[in-house]
Design an enzyme around this catalytic site. Structure first.
Site, PDB file in Angstrom:
ATOM      1  N   HIS A   1       0.828  -1.200   0.000  1.00 39.47           N
ATOM      2  CA  HIS A   1       0.000   0.000   0.000  1.00 39.47           C
ATOM      3  C   HIS A   1       0.866   1.256   0.000  1.00 39.47           C
ATOM      4  CE1 HIS A   1      -2.864   2.843   2.240  1.00 39.47           C
ATOM      5  NE2 HIS A   1      -3.422   2.623   1.064  1.00 39.47           N
ATOM      6  N   HIS A  27      -0.998  11.200  -2.808  1.00 35.88           N
ATOM      7  CA  HIS A  27      -2.331  10.835  -2.345  1.00 35.88           C
ATOM      8  C   HIS A  27      -3.235  12.033  -2.077  1.00 35.88           C
ATOM      9  CE1 HIS A  27      -5.428   9.720   0.636  1.00 35.88           C
ATOM     10  NE2 HIS A  27      -5.459   8.574  -0.021  1.00 35.88           N
TER      11      HIS A  27
END
Length: 240
Positions: free
Chosen positions: A19, A60
């Site tokens: 991740h 992100h």
């Protein structure tokens, strides 16, 4: 991975996906993070993509403060400034090209679309790199539809925060001809995972950092997990 296209993977293979690289071990979404995940033997790395000045950046948040020494919105900051920021440990914000060069054939890449209107740029990127093994995901299922219309060969995965009914997930997955559905740990109930498995649809679960939890999800029918700690999960799960 053997260099096979992503669609050729065995349906029963349980995947460990880093991740944002190895976000629990290195600064997230940096080349150091992706390199550490690859060293630990993940099947894939997951990353987030935004666009600034026609450049696809791996980042992100909408804002800079959490993960860099910058301030303000990413979209409002010149690319030259962004590339000079410290994204943790002296790392900088990488481009998608840089991450693809690093990963090469060592693993496949799950690209999450973080903005509306980015599908065309990602489709162009993937067409220019036909050997890259990729899966494209997004919470914006309309953006995935646009990507599929531009590049039908790309495997896609709709993202779900709260899963709702298995019927609804499967309806979305079929409309997109999805390779998997990517669902939060909270939404990955045993009933939902069993329904996905019974329908022959992969379910990848985010974000799982405890080996016992990964093994439990595998037993319940998950096809793989996203993890910040591949050092804990790689090797802790085995063949079904």
């Amino acid at each position: 991975m053997g260099g096979k296209p992503i669609n050729d993977f065995e349906k029963d293979r349980f995947l460990v996906i880093g991740h944002r690289g190895a976000a629990g071990l290195r600064p997230e979404n940096t080349l150091a993070s992706f390199e550490r995940a690859l060293e630990l033997g993940v099947d894939a790395v997951e990353l987030d993509v935004r666009q600034v000045e026609d450049t696809l950046l791996v980042f992100h948040d909408e804002r800079l403060e959490r993960t860099t020494n910058g301030r303000g919105r990413l979209a409002d900051t010149p690319l030259s400034v962004l590339r000079g920021l410290d994204a943790g440990g002296g790392e900088r914000i990488p481009t998608l090209d840089e991450v693809a060069d690093l990963v090469g054939e060592r693993a496949w890449i799950n690209i999450e679309l973080k903005e509306r209107g980015i599908a065309a740029a990602v489709a162009r990127f993937l067409r220019a790199r036909p050997a890259l093994r990729s899966l494209v995901s997004s919470f914006d299922h309309g953006e995935l539809e646009r990507l599929r219309s531009l590049h039908p060969e790309v495997p896609v995965a709709p993202l779900f925060e709260t899963a709702g009914s298995a019927t609804a997930l499967l309806r979305t997955a079929r409309r997109l001809d999805a390779w998997s559905v990517n669902v939060s740990r909270a939404g990955a109930t045993p009933a939902l995972l069993a329904a996905m498995r019974d329908e022959g649809m992969r379910a990848l679960v985010y974000t799982v950092n405890r080996p016992e939890e990964a093994r439990s999800l595998q037993a319940a029918g998950a096809s793989g997990v996203f993890t910040d700690r591949p050092d804990r999960i790689v090797g802790a799960v085995g063949p079904p």
